[in-house]
Design a protein around this motif. Structure first.
Motif, PDB file in Angstrom:
ATOM      1  N   LYS A 257      30.362  42.373  50.515  1.00  0.00           N
ATOM      2  CA  LYS A 257      30.417  43.679  49.852  1.00  0.00           C
ATOM      3  C   LYS A 257      31.646  44.463  50.290  1.00  0.00           C
ATOM      4  N   ALA A 258      31.873  44.551  51.604  1.00  0.00           N
ATOM      5  CA  ALA A 258      33.034  45.286  52.118  1.00  0.00           C
ATOM      6  C   ALA A 258      34.330  44.602  51.706  1.00  0.00           C
ATOM      7  N   GLN A 259      34.365  43.277  51.797  1.00  0.00           N
ATOM      8  CA  GLN A 259      35.566  42.540  51.414  1.00  0.00           C
ATOM      9  C   GLN A 259      35.893  42.761  49.932  1.00  0.00           C
ATOM     10  N   GLY A 260      34.860  42.731  49.097  1.00  0.00           N
ATOM     11  CA  GLY A 260      35.058  42.965  47.664  1.00  0.00           C
ATOM     12  C   GLY A 260      35.578  44.363  47.383  1.00  0.00           C
ATOM     13  N   PHE A 261      35.071  45.344  48.139  1.00  0.00           N
ATOM     14  CA  PHE A 261      35.518  46.729  47.983  1.00  0.00           C
ATOM     15  C   PHE A 261      37.001  46.857  48.302  1.00  0.00           C
ATOM     16  N   TYR A 262      37.418  46.311  49.454  1.00  0.00           N
ATOM     17  CA  TYR A 262      38.819  46.436  49.852  1.00  0.00           C
ATOM     18  C   TYR A 262      39.738  45.689  48.882  1.00  0.00           C
ATOM     19  N   THR A 263      39.306  44.516  48.436  1.00  0.00           N
ATOM     20  CA  THR A 263      40.110  43.744  47.487  1.00  0.00           C
ATOM     21  C   THR A 263      40.266  44.493  46.160  1.00  0.00           C
ATOM     22  N   SER A 264      39.197  45.163  45.733  1.00  0.00           N
ATOM     23  CA  SER A 264      39.216  45.867  44.437  1.00  0.00           C
ATOM     24  C   SER A 264      40.183  47.034  44.411  1.00  0.00           C
ATOM     25  N   ILE A 265      40.550  47.558  45.585  1.00  0.00           N
ATOM     26  CA  ILE A 265      41.476  48.695  45.618  1.00  0.00           C
ATOM     27  C   ILE A 265      42.840  48.295  46.179  1.00  0.00           C
ATOM     28  N   GLY A 266      43.122  46.990  46.133  1.00  0.00           N
ATOM     29  CA  GLY A 266      44.491  46.547  46.407  1.00  0.00           C
ATOM     30  C   GLY A 266      44.792  45.982  47.775  1.00  0.00           C
ATOM     31  N   TYR A 267      43.783  45.818  48.631  1.00  0.00           N
ATOM     32  CA  TYR A 267      44.028  45.249  49.960  1.00  0.00           C
ATOM     33  C   TYR A 267      43.963  43.726  49.901  1.00  0.00           C
ATOM     34  N   LYS A 268      44.832  43.088  50.674  1.00  0.00           N
ATOM     35  CA  LYS A 268      44.891  41.626  50.719  1.00  0.00           C
ATOM     36  C   LYS A 268      44.755  41.150  52.165  1.00  0.00           C
ATOM     37  N   VAL A 269      44.180  39.955  52.331  1.00  0.00           N
ATOM     38  CA  VAL A 269      44.039  39.401  53.681  1.00  0.00           C
ATOM     39  C   VAL A 269      45.424  39.090  54.243  1.00  0.00           C
TER      40      VAL A 269
END
Length: 202
Positions: free
Chosen positions: A169-181
């Motif tokens: 859930k948290a990973q999906g949230f960050y990815t959805s707003i432009g964050y990348k690993v």
């Protein structure tokens, strides 16, 4: 309804700590107690590179984020600047929870195993929304305002760390707003983490 994202005042840090404890009841930093959390967030606010934002609705604090403009050695500098205050906390832990001191140090010093990370970016240290109003977009609003402040202060990247496992859930949230690993690393004890990063100039 009056809604505002603004800098948190010292008088609201007790409320911030209560939100932190409800949001992260099983986290290691929470287990260190109210004294540690109060000191930590107060010293983040006091530091000239620190940022402490709150989401207010009708003047009630419902969420917060803590960050630094310079990730490199931030926690080391925070402790050095407030050495006596942190010494008293450490002294108490030494008697009641001696292993917690070593764990605290290892968790604050985050390093990737396979990448050379100089930490030349701003970093989100903590973000939490009160359990009574999660899912209302408060976290996204806090991060959006934080990104604006980082840009205004001359930053171009914002980073954060989050758990690798059982954290979709948290990973999906960050990815959805432009964050990348950026990379993964192991936090003490054997806790796999991701460091995410976002280029704010894009």
């Amino acid at each position: 309804m009056c809604v505002e994202v603004r800098e948190i005042s010292i008088k609201d840090i007790n409320v911030l700590v209560a939100i932190h404890k409800r949001a992260f009841p099983d986290f290691f930093l929470t287990s260190l107690g109210d004294r540690f959390l109060l000191l930590y967030y107060k010293t983040v606010k006091k530091n000239n590179q620190g940022i402490l934002l709150g989401y207010y609705r009708e003047e009630n604090l419902l969420g917060f984020c803590a960050a630094t403009m310079v990730s490199t050695s931030f926690h080391s500098r925070l402790i050095k600047e407030n050495l006596l205050d942190y010494f008293f906390i450490a002294f108490r832990l030494l008697f009641f929870r001696p292993l917690a001191i070593a764990r605290l140090y290892k968790n604050l010093v985050k390093k990737g195993a396979l990448i050379k990370d100089k930490g030349h970016y701003a970093e989100l240290l903590s973000i939490a929304v009160d359990t009574s109003c999660q899912g209302e977009g408060i976290g996204k609003k806090l991060l959006s305002e934080l990104e604006k402040i980082v840009i205004e202060r001359g930053g171009d990247c914002l980073s954060l760390t989050t758990d690798c496992e059982d954290n979709a859930k948290a990973q999906g949230f960050y990815t959805s707003i432009g964050y990348k690993v950026f990379y993964d690393f192991i936090a003490y004890p054997k806790r796999k983490m991701y460091r995410y990063i976002k280029n704010l100039n894009k």
